[in-house]
Design a protein around this motif. Structure first.
Motif, PDB file in Angstrom:
ATOM      1  N   ASP A 176      -5.449 -10.350   2.180  1.00 58.17           N
ATOM      2  CA  ASP A 176      -6.111  -9.846   3.381  1.00 58.17           C
ATOM      3  C   ASP A 176      -5.964 -10.878   4.499  1.00 58.17           C
ATOM      4  O   ASP A 176      -6.479 -11.991   4.393  1.00 58.17           O
ATOM      5  N   PRO A 183     -11.514   0.373   2.105  1.00 59.88           N
ATOM      6  CA  PRO A 183     -11.058  -0.456   3.234  1.00 59.88           C
ATOM      7  C   PRO A 183     -12.093  -0.557   4.357  1.00 59.88           C
ATOM      8  O   PRO A 183     -12.241  -1.616   4.971  1.00 59.88           O
ATOM      9  N   GLU A 232      -5.014   6.775   6.446  1.00 64.58           N
ATOM     10  CA  GLU A 232      -5.405   5.364   6.474  1.00 64.58           C
ATOM     11  C   GLU A 232      -5.250   4.736   7.861  1.00 64.58           C
ATOM     12  O   GLU A 232      -6.167   4.104   8.377  1.00 64.58           O
ATOM     13  N   ASN A 260      -5.578  -1.835   5.789  1.00 68.61           N
ATOM     14  CA  ASN A 260      -5.415  -0.842   4.728  1.00 68.61           C
ATOM     15  C   ASN A 260      -5.308  -1.516   3.370  1.00 68.61           C
ATOM     16  O   ASN A 260      -4.860  -2.653   3.252  1.00 68.61           O
ATOM     17  N   MET A 261      -5.719  -0.783   2.325  1.00 72.39           N
ATOM     18  CA  MET A 261      -5.675  -1.288   0.959  1.00 72.39           C
ATOM     19  C   MET A 261      -4.980  -0.280   0.053  1.00 72.39           C
ATOM     20  O   MET A 261      -5.059   0.924   0.277  1.00 72.39           O
ATOM     21  N   GLU A 311       0.816  -1.208   0.000  1.00 71.77           N
ATOM     22  CA  GLU A 311       0.000   0.000   0.000  1.00 71.77           C
ATOM     23  C   GLU A 311       0.855   1.266   0.000  1.00 71.77           C
ATOM     24  O   GLU A 311       0.619   2.201  -0.778  1.00 71.77           O
TER      25      GLU A 311
END
Length: 410
Positions: free
Chosen positions: A402, A309, A253, A389-390, A140
């Motif tokens: 994930d 997210p 984030e 987080n993405m 990320e």
């Protein structure tokens, strides 16, 4: 920490090296397309449709690319998709035609998100359950910073359509480290048909939030540069505006994740949506002041990137043990892609009537999601999952990275 459990980035450094150059090119070209078309007198509706073609390619990539990769292999698929991306860039450099550009953006979108699937599946192959969260976090950060860096190239004087040449070089630079990699090729799960009505019945707030998150991000990267260029007549302002929003997203984030783990996703989605509505409304009153523009941009970045997210976290909160979290995560990503696809088209039509229409749309959608979120059932504190987080853009295989998928399956 024992040597056995120590985390090292070296085995997957070639993947991070490749994604760095790809993300720089992604951020640079995606922003540049709208700017270039606007400077050449193309109407906003056509700009929206051409940009939407990129996300249409991304949607179809999530459906068809996995079977291609499984048959051909990861390395050969990567090099072929990368070569096709370079070809689209070079054709865009040589020829200027709206219909042709729409087709080329579709191909580029398909290839780019297919490449992300390849990289994400490799990252998943080399990540154990214990370190998967760290790998995703590094992925990320690299994506955010590289995408922001890509915006700086827009400030180079007289670069113009040579951006496509530079984009081609960046894609080509990413190939050798992948072509020479010794990482074992993982098996990709076949595409499963999504049932959006079924998923909506299970996780309505998550589905709605992911779709709206896609609208925000899809329109921001493709049409916000058009808005800024039209109002300030400066590519430099466009570049700094985009960088400010992206960095705001990166900085927000982790705090949003921590707060949502403590107070629940429903409230935080509502607060984030309300702040989005307020910050979007401020754009209507800033006039020609670029400092105010950057301030509003930072506020907007703090919120719009966190919705997807948060939608994944909300889905994990409400699922029972019998639910297929992988299927739902992929469906939410598909919904996010649909939002990204329709957004440039809608905004392109709205721009025909009012230049600030995009931010009015943001404000109205933000207010809707605020009240919609608060109308949904609260999840008990002890049933909350962990926020993860993405990256700014991800392929269909991101769900495997994930760490909550492993937790749900154990």
């Amino acid at each position: 920490m024992s040597k056995k459990n120590r985390f090292s980035v070296m085995p997957i450094s070639s993947l991070f090296f490749s994604i760095t150059f790809l993300a720089i090119g992604y951020g640079m070209v995606l922003t540049f397309i709208g700017v270039y078309l606007k400077k050449n007198g193309i109407n906003d509706i056509s700009i929206g449709i051409i940009n939407a073609c990129f996300f249409l390619g991304a949607i179809l990539s999530s459906i068809f690319s996995q079977s291609i990769i499984s048959k051909v292999g990861h390395i050969r698929s990567y090099t072929n998709f990368a070569a096709l991306m370079v070809i689209t860039f070079l054709i865009q450099y040589l020829f200027f035609n709206e219909f042709l550009w729409g087709i080329l953006r579709f191909i580029a979108g398909f290839c780019y998100f297919s490449i992300l699937i390849i990289i994400e599946s490799w990252l998943n192959e080399k990540s154990t359950t214990d370190i998967r969260g760290k790998v995703l976090a590094i992925y990320e950060i690299i994506f955010y910073l590289s995408t922001a860096l890509g915006q700086l190239f827009l400030t180079v004087d007289d670069l113009s359509s040579s951006i496509f040449i530079l984009g081609s070089i960046l894609v080509l630079v990413s190939i050798p480290s992948i072509a020479l990699t010794k990482i074992k090729e993982p098996k990709l799960l076949p595409f499963e048909r999504y049932s959006l009505p079924k998923i909506y019945d299970i996780v309505p707030l998550a589905t709605t939030t992911s779709f709206i998150g896609g609208i925000f991000i899809g329109s921001f990267f493709t049409m916000a540069p058009v808005y800024v260029l039209e109002k300030y007549h400066s590519v430099d302002v466009v570049s700094y505006f985009m960088i400010t929003v992206i960095l705001g997203g990166l900085l927000a984030e982790w705090p949003i994740g921590i707060v949502s783990d403590k107070y629940g996703r429903r409230k935080i989605i509502a607060i984030v949506s309300f702040i989005t509505a307020i910050s979007s409304s401020l754009f209507l009153f800033i006039g020609q002041d670029t400092n105010l523009l950057y301030g509003c941009a930072f506020l907007l970045g703090l919120t719009i990137f966190s919705l997807y997210p948060l939608s994944l976290a909300r889905a994990n909160d409400v699922l029972n043990e019998d639910s297929d979290i992988l299927e739902i995560s992929r469906t939410l990503l598909f919904t996010y892609g649909l939002g990204s696809f329709v957004a440039p088209i809608i905004v392109g039509f709205l721009f025909k009537y009012y230049n600030d229409a995009m931010f009015i749309m943001y404000a109205l959608i933000g207010l809707f999601l605020t009240f919609y979120s608060l109308s949904k059932k609260r999840v008990a504190d002890d049933e909350l999952s962990t926020f993860v987080n993405m990256p700014l853009a991800s392929g269909a295989d991101i769900a495997h990275l994930d760490p909550r998928v492993d937790e749900n399956n154990n």
